[in-house]
Design an enzyme around this catalytic site. Sequence first.
Site, PDB file in Angstrom:
ATOM      1  N   ARG A  65     -73.912 -67.156   1.926  1.00 37.25           N
ATOM      2  CA  ARG A  65     -75.192 -67.867   1.841  1.00 37.25           C
ATOM      3  C   ARG A  65     -75.271 -68.741   0.586  1.00 37.25           C
ATOM      4  O   ARG A  65     -75.823 -69.842   0.621  1.00 37.25           O
ATOM      5  CB  ARG A  65     -76.332 -66.851   1.837  1.00 37.25           C
ATOM      6  CG  ARG A  65     -77.719 -67.464   1.891  1.00 37.25           C
ATOM      7  CD  ARG A  65     -78.758 -66.408   2.238  1.00 37.25           C
ATOM      8  NE  ARG A  65     -80.091 -66.972   2.307  1.00 37.25           N
ATOM      9  CZ  ARG A  65     -81.074 -66.699   1.436  1.00 37.25           C
ATOM     10  NH1 ARG A  65     -80.842 -65.874   0.425  1.00 37.25           N
ATOM     11  NH2 ARG A  65     -82.257 -67.246   1.577  1.00 37.25           N
ATOM     12  N   HIS A  69     -76.184 -72.645   0.639  1.00 32.37           N
ATOM     13  CA  HIS A  69     -77.308 -73.222  -0.100  1.00 32.37           C
ATOM     14  C   HIS A  69     -76.837 -74.262  -1.114  1.00 32.37           C
ATOM     15  O   HIS A  69     -77.584 -75.172  -1.457  1.00 32.37           O
ATOM     16  CB  HIS A  69     -78.105 -72.118  -0.798  1.00 32.37           C
ATOM     17  CG  HIS A  69     -79.095 -71.447   0.095  1.00 32.37           C
ATOM     18  ND1 HIS A  69     -80.425 -71.273  -0.247  1.00 32.37           N
ATOM     19  CD2 HIS A  69     -78.962 -70.912   1.329  1.00 32.37           C
ATOM     20  CE1 HIS A  69     -81.060 -70.655   0.742  1.00 32.37           C
ATOM     21  NE2 HIS A  69     -80.180 -70.421   1.712  1.00 32.37           N
ATOM     22  N   ASN A  97     -84.821 -70.330  -2.930  1.00 37.77           N
ATOM     23  CA  ASN A  97     -83.750 -69.610  -3.621  1.00 37.77           C
ATOM     24  C   ASN A  97     -84.235 -68.470  -4.505  1.00 37.77           C
ATOM     25  O   ASN A  97     -83.545 -67.456  -4.652  1.00 37.77           O
ATOM     26  CB  ASN A  97     -82.945 -70.593  -4.493  1.00 37.77           C
ATOM     27  CG  ASN A  97     -82.214 -71.643  -3.682  1.00 37.77           C
ATOM     28  OD1 ASN A  97     -81.791 -71.390  -2.554  1.00 37.77           O
ATOM     29  ND2 ASN A  97     -82.063 -72.834  -4.241  1.00 37.77           N
ATOM     30  N   HIS A 196     -75.741 -64.374  10.090  1.00 38.68           N
ATOM     31  CA  HIS A 196     -76.795 -63.355  10.011  1.00 38.68           C
ATOM     32  C   HIS A 196     -76.404 -62.073  10.740  1.00 38.68           C
ATOM     33  O   HIS A 196     -77.225 -61.165  10.871  1.00 38.68           O
ATOM     34  CB  HIS A 196     -78.104 -63.913  10.568  1.00 38.68           C
ATOM     35  CG  HIS A 196     -78.782 -64.861   9.640  1.00 38.68           C
ATOM     36  ND1 HIS A 196     -80.001 -65.441   9.913  1.00 38.68           N
ATOM     37  CD2 HIS A 196     -78.416 -65.342   8.417  1.00 38.68           C
ATOM     38  CE1 HIS A 196     -80.350 -66.236   8.914  1.00 38.68           C
ATOM     39  NE2 HIS A 196     -79.398 -66.196   8.008  1.00 38.68           N
ATOM     40  N   THR A 197     -75.175 -61.996  11.181  1.00 38.76           N
ATOM     41  CA  THR A 197     -74.666 -60.733  11.702  1.00 38.76           C
ATOM     42  C   THR A 197     -74.423 -59.752  10.563  1.00 38.76           C
ATOM     43  O   THR A 197     -74.168 -58.572  10.790  1.00 38.76           O
ATOM     44  CB  THR A 197     -73.381 -60.942  12.522  1.00 38.76           C
ATOM     45  OG1 THR A 197     -73.065 -59.748  13.228  1.00 38.76           O
ATOM     46  CG2 THR A 197     -72.204 -61.322  11.642  1.00 38.76           C
ATOM     47  N   ASP A 244     -79.039 -57.673  11.257  1.00 36.79           N
ATOM     48  CA  ASP A 244     -78.470 -57.092  12.474  1.00 36.79           C
ATOM     49  C   ASP A 244     -78.636 -55.580  12.379  1.00 36.79           C
ATOM     50  O   ASP A 244     -77.960 -54.915  11.590  1.00 36.79           O
ATOM     51  CB  ASP A 244     -76.995 -57.468  12.601  1.00 36.79           C
ATOM     52  CG  ASP A 244     -76.275 -56.736  13.732  1.00 36.79           C
ATOM     53  OD1 ASP A 244     -76.965 -56.105  14.564  1.00 36.79           O
ATOM     54  OD2 ASP A 244     -75.035 -56.794  13.779  1.00 36.79           O
TER      55      ASP A 244
END
Length: 324
Positions: A65, A69, A97, A196-197, A244
Amino acid sequence: MGSIAGNYGACIFVAVLLILSNMPCEAQLSSSFYDNTCPKALSTIRTATRKAVSRERRMAASLIRLHFHDCFVQGCDASILLDDSSSIQSEKNAPNNLNSVRGYEVIDDVKSQVESICPGIVSCADILSVAARDASVAVGGPTWTVKLGRRDSTTSGLSQVSSNLPSFRDSLDRLISLFGSKGLSTRDMVALSGSHTIGQARCVTFRDRIYDNGTDIDAGFASTRRRRCPADNGDGDDNLAALDLVTPNSFDNNYFKNLIQKKGLLQSDQVLFSGGSTDSIVSEYSKNRKTFSSDFASAMVKMGDIEPLTGSAGEIREFCNAIN
């Protein structure tokens, strides 16, 4: 006539040089960039990243991430790593952030180790790119060949953060448009969302979704999530929940299976499977982990190509949190 022709030829030559000097620099990135100048760079980054993830599995998601970003705000230039100073307004303080993006200390540690073997050679921007790849591998995710040769910015993109980063409230159209503006396709966007797993989200980012009694969320899933996310704003805002629920620490395709079951934690997750144009991609990834992994790797390579600084642009920072 000869002198006129000679002058004309010289003018053409200069014009060609000027055109070439202003062409995009992406082509200068190369997977072998440090082979001669710092041959142990990649192994050093890999070892340090693995250690960080072994200490805290969540760090894998945080490093991926952090790279994301960084790249979406004025390109993959490590601008997100800069602290406030007399000349810098840090991107770290942007609402997208602050108290959310993490892993800065890991990159600082990796940079220190690389500097000890190759001072002034390897950029923080490249370390971010490589660490994201190594973090994926550390939790069972795909690998890919990282192109190298980025340099570090001497400026911050604080004013650009809110308009360039996706929000947990974004619609599908907004996500497609935003990723498209970075040269990433709709398929790339869905694949990258699959990160996002792994990882976790704060209560403040999914509170509205689990309490609005919408038709796009599984009732049992919402009920479970309410246990650690009170309804009142300000109460438990920073309480965490796995993105998840099934395999929160393994890089697999359960994220997409969750979406089909209306168990996406963030609204910006569930919109990928909500009767829109991306439903078929989600379905495909839910059935074929290899396809998802391959597409994710390809999308990460494309993301790493967003507006890098190369050649004499920018600098190689000695410390990732401050310009030289």
